[in-house]
Write an enzyme that holds these catalytic residues in place. Structure first.
Site, PDB file in Angstrom:
ATOM      1  N   ASP A  66      34.947   9.420  44.025  1.00 22.73           N
ATOM      2  CA  ASP A  66      34.096   8.300  43.604  1.00 22.73           C
ATOM      3  C   ASP A  66      34.638   7.473  42.426  1.00 22.73           C
ATOM      4  O   ASP A  66      35.073   8.055  41.418  1.00 22.73           O
ATOM      5  CB  ASP A  66      32.733   8.808  43.145  1.00 22.73           C
ATOM      6  CG  ASP A  66      32.165   9.910  44.009  1.00 22.73           C
ATOM      7  OD1 ASP A  66      32.739  10.204  45.057  1.00 22.73           O
ATOM      8  OD2 ASP A  66      31.131  10.473  43.623  1.00 22.73           O
TER       9      ASP A  66
HETATM   10  N1  DQQ Z   1      30.834  13.110  44.409  1.00 27.65           N
HETATM   11  C1  DQQ Z   1      29.593  12.894  45.100  1.00 27.65           C
HETATM   12  C2  DQQ Z   1      28.612  12.765  43.975  1.00 27.65           C
HETATM   13  C3  DQQ Z   1      29.091  13.763  42.989  1.00 27.65           C
HETATM   14  C4  DQQ Z   1      30.577  13.621  43.080  1.00 27.65           C
HETATM   15  C5  DQQ Z   1      29.648  11.705  45.992  1.00 27.65           C
HETATM   16  C6  DQQ Z   1      31.324  14.918  42.908  1.00 27.65           C
HETATM   17  O1  DQQ Z   1      27.286  13.008  44.363  1.00 27.65           O
HETATM   18  O2  DQQ Z   1      28.616  13.485  41.680  1.00 27.65           O
HETATM   19  O3  DQQ Z   1      30.865  11.604  46.655  1.00 27.65           O
HETATM   20  O4  DQQ Z   1      32.706  14.708  42.975  1.00 27.65           O
END
Ligand code: DQQ
Length: 580
Positions: free
Chosen positions: A64
């Site tokens: 992300d």
């Molecule tokens: N990636 C998810 C999120 C979390 C993060 C979404 C963990 O919900 O915080 O891809 O790497």
């Protein structure tokens, strides 16, 4: 650099991954815990499918985008990163800065896990610029091996450092813990804060309650003491866990963006959630009711997995920010790999951020429009063009003179009439556009289309990723299907684990001029395509065997019986920016 501890992530309870079936292929399009691989550093960094101008670090796994912001002349992008390997795990906040969103300077990680309130991970979050030009980050800390999630803040150590390289995690963290009755392992991803007319800050957090996707609302006067509102800002029955919720205002008219706290009569709101279950996102447009502090979607908005998407392809965990330097709102999204974790290990890297997009409300008020940031055009070189080229059925017209593996292509197609549009089958209403693309996409033959671009092609080897339009008619008018079909993207034998779907979306476009436009950003293993001025966008990750480097070809093609004219095609090779 302080590195995260080596952990036993192999707890069976922990899965960020969900599997779904698309076009008959088992999809594992997201991150999953590979205990045996997550600490295996890259031996080699394979270059063949590495992108030339999309954001990525020199090696290892990214997911992300986190806390994007514009501060004192620099854009900051933080992102979820595994410093130790090419699969998900050991997640910290890596950090890069840029003056133009295209050339990126790497900095040391901004948030690594070290304190009791984040000692098992630093997960996603957002940045807010507080009055007095003071940025603050809110992020999710993982505090135990069971993935209990709390919300923390971090502030710059030195506000006058233009790079904001050093971040402090004060000891009064965490700011927010899950209240009784809320699943503390599904309670994460704080949004950028916005201020209401009462002078109180607000944020939302993602979660789930009895299969109902939740955007929990918290309020604060001082950004320190946060109180959960009685009702969520928004929730949707049956959607499952919401990740990375986003909420922001857009102008009813015009392309300028708005600060997250902006308000007034000429303002609508966008609510976006990423669906843990299916690993794609949807957004809706509506109003924010100040009286009961709730988001109310406009009539007709679809709030399930069939809702509007920023991108109908490989795009997840997106985050937007207001760029007050250029008065625009920008959205960033992560595109995972679509090959196997073993392939990622061999490559030594996994994941990219797609090109940041300016986003604004379509004048029809029913959807958003998106367009690559204008700065991308500075990478254009070696222009080539086609003008008024007719494509009869079966014609593939080669576009020469550019590096087709690393290109930006803008094209306008026209057709003499809509008479040859095939019938729209009412049973398709029950399908995703992606499934209709599997039946009627770029690889099939039709009436008015499919026509479009065959990207990353090696025609002699039968390898290509077509990005195409097919136009259908029903009692009410015409429907435009937009497909990006990865099924023939590589001659490598199709294994069940490989994800090569025929992504698709419908385009709500006026066909009275009998024209439709397409912009496609091609970058070795990425095909990022914008239909009709950004009404529908699809990004695919593909791994050609033959169509690599200077062997990649590009064609304009038509597989329909109606003659298609390429009115204007402008294509450029793309230069390589400074990339971390
Ligand atoms: N990636 C998810 C999120 C979390 C993060 C979404 C963990 O919900 O915080 O891809 O790497």
């Amino acid at each position: 650099m302080e590195l995260p501890r080596n952990l036993n992530w192999a707890l069976p309870v922990f899965f960020l991954l969900s599997s779904l079936v698309s076009n008959g292929v088992l999809v594992e399009s997201s991150h999953k815990v590979y205990i045996h691989l997550q600490n295996e550093g890259a031996v080699n960094v394979q270059t063949v499918h590495r992108t030339g101008y999309h954001f990525q670090p020199p090696m290892h796994w990214i997911n992300d985008p986190n806390g994007p912001m514009y501060f004192n002349g620099h854009y900051h992008l933080f992102y979820q990163y595994n410093p130790k390997g090419a699969v998900w795990g050991n997640i910290i906040w890596a950090h890069s800065v840029s003056k133009d969103l295209i050339n990126w300077i790497p900095l040391k990680p901004a948030i690594v896990w070290s304190k009791p309130f984040d000692q098992y991970g630093a997960w996603s979050g957002s940045a807010t610029i507080l009055p007095g030009n003071k940025p603050v980050i809110l992020y999710t800390g993982i505090i135990d091996p069971y993935k209990t999630q709390v919300q923390n803040y971090a502030i710059p150590a030195n506000y006058s450092d233009p790079y904001l390289e050093e971040w402090i995690k004060p000891d009064d963290n965490p700011l927010i813990v899950a209240p009784i009755g809320v699943n503390k392992t599904l309670f994460r991803d704080p949004s950028t804060a916005w201020m209401g007319q009462d002078g109180h800050w607000r944020i939302i957090l993602g979660g789930v309650r009895k299969h109902r996707g939740m955007a929990y609302l918290y309020r604060s006067r001082d950004f320190k003491k946060w109180i959960k509102a009685k009702h969520p800002l928004h929730s949707v029955a049956g959607d499952g866990n919401f990740e990375c919720p986003d909420f922001y205002p857009v102008q009813v008219t015009g392309e300028n963006g708005l600060d997250s706290s902006a308000n007034g009569p000429n303002v609508k709101y966008v609510f976006k959630a990423s669906f843990d279950k299916t690993r794609f996102e949807y957004y809706s447009i509506g109003t924010w009711s100040h009286v009961d502090d709730k988001y109310v979607p406009d009539p007709g908005m679809v709030e399930t997995w069939k809702g509007l998407r920023y991108d109908y392809g490989n795009f997840y965990a997106s985050k937007s920010f207001f760029d007050h330097g250029k008065n625009r709102r920008i959205v960033w999204g992560w595109a995972n790999e679509s090959d196997t974790p073993e392939d990622d290990m061999t490559k030594g890297w996994a994941g990219i951020q797609l090109i940041p997009r300016k986003v604004w409300l379509d004048p029809n008020g029913k959807q958003l429009l998106q367009w690559p940031v204008e700065e991308l055009n500075t990478l254009r070189t070696n222009h080539t063009q086609l003008r008024n080229q007719q494509l009869a059925k079966g014609v593939w017209n080669k576009v020469s003179g550019i590096t087709a593996a690393q290109a930006d292509v803008e094209v306008v197609f026209s057709f003499p009439s809509l008479d040859k549009a095939e019938k729209y089958e009412p049973c398709w209403n029950d399908l995703y556009a992606e499934d209709v693309c599997a039946i009627k996409g770029g690889l099939s033959e039709g009436g008015l289309g499919p026509f479009g671009l065959a990207t990353l092609a090696s025609k002699a080897d039968g390898e290509f990723t077509p990005v195409s339009f097919t136009i259908f008619k029903d009692d009410k008018g015409y429907k435009v299907l937009f497909c990006s079909d990865a099924r023939r993207s590589s001659t490598r034998k199709m294994e069940p684990k490989l994800y090569r779907p025929s992504f698709g979306g419908w385009v709500d476009v006026d066909l009275s001029q009998k024209k439709i436009s397409l912009r496609t950003l091609i970058d070795h293993s990425v095909v990022e395509a914008f239909a009709a001025g950004g009404k529908t966008v699809i990004s695919s990750r593909v791994y050609p065997e033959h169509a690599i480097y200077d062997k990649a070809e590009l064609y304009a093609f038509n597989n329909g019986t109606e003659i298609i004219t390429v009115e204007n095609l402008d294509a450029w090779s793309m230069k390589r920016p400074q990339m971390n």
